[in-house]
Motif scaffolding. Structure first.
Motif, short mmCIF file in Angstrom:
data_model
loop_
_atom_site.label_atom_id
_atom_site.label_comp_id
_atom_site.label_asym_id
_atom_site.label_seq_id
_atom_site.Cartn_x
_atom_site.Cartn_y
_atom_site.Cartn_z
N LEU A 260 0.82 -1.21 0.00
CA LEU A 260 0.00 0.00 0.00
C LEU A 260 0.85 1.26 0.00
O LEU A 260 0.51 2.26 -0.63
CB LEU A 260 -0.92 -0.01 1.22
N LEU A 261 1.98 1.21 0.71
CA LEU A 261 2.88 2.36 0.72
C LEU A 261 3.43 2.64 -0.68
O LEU A 261 3.51 3.80 -1.12
CB LEU A 261 4.05 2.12 1.68
N LEU A 262 3.83 1.58 -1.37
CA LEU A 262 4.37 1.77 -2.72
C LEU A 262 3.31 2.32 -3.67
O LEU A 262 3.61 3.15 -4.53
CB LEU A 262 4.92 0.44 -3.24
N ARG A 268 3.05 3.32 -7.52
CA ARG A 268 3.40 2.09 -8.22
C ARG A 268 2.13 1.32 -8.61
O ARG A 268 1.13 1.36 -7.91
CB ARG A 268 4.27 1.18 -7.35
N THR A 269 2.19 0.60 -9.73
CA THR A 269 1.07 -0.26 -10.13
C THR A 269 1.04 -1.50 -9.25
O THR A 269 2.03 -1.83 -8.57
CB THR A 269 1.23 -0.70 -11.59
N PRO A 270 -0.08 -2.25 -9.23
CA PRO A 270 -0.12 -3.48 -8.43
C PRO A 270 0.99 -4.44 -8.78
O PRO A 270 1.58 -5.07 -7.88
CB PRO A 270 -1.50 -4.05 -8.76
N LEU A 271 1.31 -4.61 -10.07
CA LEU A 271 2.39 -5.53 -10.45
C LEU A 271 3.73 -5.02 -9.95
O LEU A 271 4.55 -5.80 -9.42
CB LEU A 271 2.43 -5.69 -11.98
N SER A 326 12.67 9.65 -3.69
CA SER A 326 13.68 8.71 -4.20
C SER A 326 13.25 7.29 -3.88
O SER A 326 13.46 6.80 -2.76
CB SER A 326 15.05 9.02 -3.58
N LEU A 327 12.66 6.61 -4.84
CA LEU A 327 12.21 5.24 -4.62
C LEU A 327 13.37 4.28 -4.35
O LEU A 327 13.26 3.44 -3.45
CB LEU A 327 11.38 4.76 -5.82
N THR A 412 0.75 11.80 2.99
CA THR A 412 2.09 11.22 2.88
C THR A 412 2.40 10.42 4.14
O THR A 412 1.76 10.60 5.19
CB THR A 412 3.15 12.32 2.69
N ALA A 413 3.43 9.55 4.04
CA ALA A 413 3.84 8.73 5.18
C ALA A 413 4.89 9.41 6.05
O ALA A 413 5.37 8.81 7.03
CB ALA A 413 4.38 7.39 4.68
#
Length: 461
Positions: A260-262, A268-271, A326-327, A412-413
């Motif tokens: 969920l964070l991503l 990000r997409t589910p994949l 920055s991922l 945001t987290a």
């Protein structure tokens, strides 16, 4: 030799007797350990099922739940698993570890089959998803009963390794179910959601058979319910609960929240999310036995202090990664944080029996027989292990609720990780102050409250 006159019941068990242990105890204990790991692993996977299924709950599939609702859903699953840990621990002495493992795994067939049906019905009201998620929480209780059961089988000198291996094998179920989710999305796209729970139906049946075939009930495993009330009057219970909330609570909370964070923080997409989320829980699970082993060698308190300090640093790096969008840095720091939660899980859990082993030694020094002192403190340790396991799982609920409020307030987290950073620093200070620095003498303590030497002393061979 341990007898089994009543099928799979063993009525004589003394793992501290080295002759008994070498002759037959080790072999029987390890057989039960491996069967327990498999059953607990499947239970953990079912508990973590909705952390994967929420990735399939997208607008493309007809779902329109908000990020806050999804965090509430996984929080509900986590809460039920935490709440059930106390009764599940009590069930082991009452019904036997083997009997309860079979029953607790069998009941997981219900939420697993129901999940396969409901994930195909986006028109289902949110409250019904919450109810179904609560039933999946039954898998979270399996951890407590499994850990309590295995703690009775092994001698003090090997508890860190055995409990770490048992817990790590169960914990990695979080990563396994995420890998299953990744495979399903990759092969069948988001339409394959029902296949994720269906994969676990034959695995649950296999776990039932393995438990029936290879596990035993210990007639000597006895913990009265009143022991839990007594445990709450022990200051070590409250201190160790705090530490376990920060280690295991972080592990299970982050494991449920990672995907969920991503999706929510980095779009990000589910994949894309599913292709990464398994990594952190896998690392944390695999490193849990290492934490237990390090605690056996160097002392649980020393390892735990260092772990909390490093967790605070990792949280600071995550904050910087979110601030700079920055991922790669976020993923690297989050993976390190997962590793540290695994090490901390093992070291803190080892500290608990070490504390009560020291209390037993102190009781013997006061003239109480070895058998009585060990029995008294082992029963207290078993009670504390179960209660702390429950409180630690509540930490996972807190993690996801903090994320929910963080996104609701700021989108945001960032506020959430700031809270976690402060919490880890507090835990490091508490561990150092209570268990690492030299304890002050307390000559007035009653026999059942005799201050134990620190786990840093008692856990070193």
């Amino acid at each position: 030799m341990p007898g089994r006159p009543d099928g799979h019941w063993i009525h004589h068990w003394d793992p501290e007797d080295r002759v008994f242990w070498a002759r037959s105890g080790r072999r029987i204990a390890r057989r039960n350990l491996w069967a327990s790991i498999f059953a607990e692993h499947i239970g953990f996977s079912v508990w973590s099922l909705w952390a994967v299924l929420v990735l399939f709950m997208t607008p493309e599939n007809g779902f329109h739940f908000s990020t806050e609702q999804k965090f509430l859903l996984v929080s509900t699953v986590s809460f039920v698993g935490a709440a059930l840990r106390v009764p599940y621990t009590l069930a082991v002495p009452r019904f036997g570890g083997r009997t309860w493992t079979i029953a607790s795994v069998a009941v997981l067939l219900i939420p697993t089959v129901m999940a396969a049906y409901l994930i195909q019905a986006p028109e289902t009201p949110f409250w019904l998803f919450l109810l179904l998620g609560a039933t999946a929480g039954l898998g979270g209780g399996n951890f407590a009963s499994s850990m309590a059961n295995i703690s009775f089988f092994f001698p003090e000198r090997e508890k860190g390794w055995a409990l770490g291996l048992n817990a790590g094998g169960g914990n990695i179920g979080v990563a396994t179910v995420q890998l299953v989710g990744l495979a399903v999305i990759a092969l069948f796209t988001l339409d394959g959601g029902p296949l994720v729970p269906l994969v676990y139906v034959p695995l649950l049946v296999s776990a039932i058979w393995v438990s029936w075939r290879y596990m035993d009930n210990l007639g000597t495993a006895r913990t009265a319910p009143t022991a839990y009330l007594a445990a709450t009057r022990d200051r070590h219970f409250w201190i160790m609960s705090l530490l376990y909330v920060a280690t295991f609570g972080s592990f299970i909370g982050f494991g449920f929240a990672f995907g969920l964070l991503l999706q929510s923080q980095f779009d990000r997409t589910p994949l894309e999310a599913a292709s990464i989320t398994f990594l952190g829980p896998a690392l944390g699970s695999l490193l849990r036995p290492v934490g237990g082993g390090l605690a056996d060698r160097f002392g649980g308190a020393r390892i735990t202090v260092g772990t909390f300090g490093a967790m605070a640093v990792a949280a600071a790096v995550i904050l910087a990664a979110i601030e700079n969008v920055s991922l790669p840095v976020f993923l690297a720091a989050f993976s390190v944080l997962f590793v540290l939660t695994g090490i901390g899980n093992g070291s803190t859990y080892k500290m608990i029996p070490a504390i009560y082993a020291a209390k037993a030694e102190n009781l013997m020094n006061q003239g109480i027989s070895r058998e009585e002192a060990v029995a008294r403190c082992n029963h207290r340790a078993g009670s504390v292990l179960g209660l702390i396991g429950a409180v630690g799982a509540v930490g996972g609920v807190g993690i996801n609720l903090v994320f929910r409020e963080s996104f609701a307030a700021s989108g945001t987290a960032t506020p959430a990780f700031a809270v976690f950073l402060v919490g880890y620093l507090v835990c490091a200070v508490v561990t150092w102050a209570v268990y690492v620095r030299a304890p002050r003498p307390q000559p007035s303590a009653r026999p059942d409250e005799t201050p134990a030497r620190t786990p840093a002393e008692t856990a070193t061979p």
